[in-house]
Motif scaffolding. Structure first.
Motif, short mmCIF file in Angstrom:
data_model
loop_
_atom_site.label_atom_id
_atom_site.label_comp_id
_atom_site.label_asym_id
_atom_site.label_seq_id
_atom_site.Cartn_x
_atom_site.Cartn_y
_atom_site.Cartn_z
N THR A 19 0.53 -0.76 -0.13
CA THR A 19 0.10 0.06 -0.19
C THR A 19 1.12 1.50 -0.02
O THR A 19 1.80 1.28 1.02
CB THR A 19 -0.92 0.24 1.23
OG1 THR A 19 -0.51 -0.34 2.48
CG2 THR A 19 -2.19 -1.42 1.38
N LYS A 22 1.02 7.37 0.70
CA LYS A 22 -0.38 8.57 0.18
C LYS A 22 -1.08 7.69 -0.80
O LYS A 22 -0.58 6.73 -1.63
CB LYS A 22 0.56 10.14 0.23
CG LYS A 22 1.14 10.08 -1.64
CD LYS A 22 1.26 11.72 -1.39
CE LYS A 22 1.70 11.90 -2.71
NZ LYS A 22 1.90 13.70 -2.77
N LEU A 23 -2.31 8.97 -1.02
CA LEU A 23 -3.36 8.46 -1.75
C LEU A 23 -2.70 8.98 -3.33
O LEU A 23 -2.71 10.61 -3.23
CB LEU A 23 -4.28 9.28 -1.57
CG LEU A 23 -6.09 8.61 -1.77
CD1 LEU A 23 -5.86 7.27 -1.56
CD2 LEU A 23 -6.84 8.78 -1.03
N SER A 24 -2.70 8.56 -4.46
CA SER A 24 -2.59 8.96 -5.88
C SER A 24 -3.76 9.80 -5.93
O SER A 24 -4.95 9.89 -5.73
CB SER A 24 -2.08 7.70 -6.51
OG SER A 24 -4.25 7.33 -6.54
N ARG A 27 -6.71 7.78 -7.00
CA ARG A 27 -7.81 7.35 -6.50
C ARG A 27 -8.11 8.96 -5.83
O ARG A 27 -10.17 8.32 -5.62
CB ARG A 27 -6.67 6.62 -5.56
CG ARG A 27 -6.01 5.04 -5.99
CD ARG A 27 -5.66 4.79 -5.03
NE ARG A 27 -6.15 3.49 -5.10
CZ ARG A 27 -5.29 2.76 -4.06
NH1 ARG A 27 -4.83 2.67 -3.61
NH2 ARG A 27 -6.88 2.22 -2.62
N LYS A 28 -7.80 10.00 -5.78
CA LYS A 28 -8.53 11.28 -4.94
C LYS A 28 -9.29 11.43 -6.30
O LYS A 28 -10.88 11.71 -5.14
CB LYS A 28 -7.24 12.15 -4.83
CG LYS A 28 -7.07 12.35 -3.85
CD LYS A 28 -5.82 13.09 -3.11
CE LYS A 28 -5.98 13.50 -2.00
NZ LYS A 28 -5.09 14.90 -1.60
N ASN A 30 -11.62 9.17 -8.15
CA ASN A 30 -12.16 8.38 -8.02
C ASN A 30 -13.17 8.69 -6.83
O ASN A 30 -14.99 8.13 -7.40
CB ASN A 30 -11.72 6.86 -8.23
CG ASN A 30 -11.05 6.36 -9.48
OD1 ASN A 30 -11.38 7.13 -10.60
ND2 ASN A 30 -10.16 5.68 -9.71
N ALA A 31 -12.65 8.46 -5.63
CA ALA A 31 -13.40 8.86 -4.24
C ALA A 31 -13.94 9.73 -4.56
O ALA A 31 -15.47 9.99 -4.10
CB ALA A 31 -12.71 9.32 -3.50
N TYR A 73 -10.98 11.94 2.58
CA TYR A 73 -9.68 11.02 2.28
C TYR A 73 -9.26 9.71 3.38
O TYR A 73 -8.77 9.20 3.64
CB TYR A 73 -8.60 11.30 1.27
CG TYR A 73 -9.19 12.13 0.19
CD1 TYR A 73 -10.25 11.97 -0.37
CD2 TYR A 73 -8.78 14.04 0.59
CE1 TYR A 73 -10.34 12.87 -1.81
CE2 TYR A 73 -9.39 14.89 -0.18
CZ TYR A 73 -9.22 14.04 -1.64
OH TYR A 73 -10.06 14.66 -2.79
N THR A 74 -10.27 9.92 4.84
CA THR A 74 -9.93 9.68 6.16
C THR A 74 -11.70 9.51 6.34
O THR A 74 -12.67 9.19 6.31
CB THR A 74 -9.27 10.31 6.99
OG1 THR A 74 -10.31 10.91 7.23
CG2 THR A 74 -7.88 11.08 6.76
N HIS A 88 -6.66 4.58 0.98
CA HIS A 88 -5.96 3.54 0.44
C HIS A 88 -6.33 2.32 1.25
O HIS A 88 -5.76 1.04 0.85
CB HIS A 88 -5.38 4.07 -0.31
CG HIS A 88 -3.89 4.68 0.85
ND1 HIS A 88 -4.88 5.95 1.61
CD2 HIS A 88 -3.03 4.20 0.96
CE1 HIS A 88 -3.62 6.31 2.47
NE2 HIS A 88 -2.40 5.60 2.05
N LYS A 89 -5.89 2.86 2.84
CA LYS A 89 -5.41 1.15 3.77
C LYS A 89 -6.50 0.94 3.90
O LYS A 89 -5.97 -0.76 4.86
CB LYS A 89 -4.99 1.63 5.20
CG LYS A 89 -3.99 2.99 4.74
CD LYS A 89 -2.87 2.39 4.92
CE LYS A 89 -1.28 3.28 4.99
NZ LYS A 89 0.20 2.54 4.45
#
Length: 91
Positions: A19, A22-24, A27-28, A30-31, A73-74, A88-89
């Motif tokens: 993993t 940090k978030l790419s 992926r950000k 997409n979220a 994002y968390t 992402h975790k």
């Protein structure tokens, strides 16, 4: 057993889940797109005229553009330091 694919300490105890720390950007994005789709569904249900308690609760939540990045994002994690874990975790 003694061939090219014999188990070694690295093969048996290596890093299993890779993993990133940090978030790419992808992926950000997409979220954010998922959150916007949720907002669109909520707006469609509201526009249909249905009345229910769950809809009233959902309408009080902030929309995607009103949310803090921390909330986007968390997620909550009781075991993590600061009680937050990056999305992402989470599986």
């Amino acid at each position: 057993m003694f061939g090219a694919f014999r188990p070694t300490s690295v093969n048996l105890g290596g890093l299993l889940w890779k993993t990133p720390w940090k978030l790419s950007i992808t992926r950000k994005a997409n979220a954010r797109a998922r959150l916007k789709k949720v907002d669109a569904v909520i707006e469609t249900v509201r526009a249909s005229g249905i009345q229910c308690g769950a809809l009233e609760k959902v309408l009080q939540l902030p929309k995607e553009h009103e949310m803090d990045p921390k909330d986007k994002y968390t997620v909550f994690s009781a075991t993590s330091r600061g009680y937050r874990k990056g999305i992402h975790k989470v599986p």
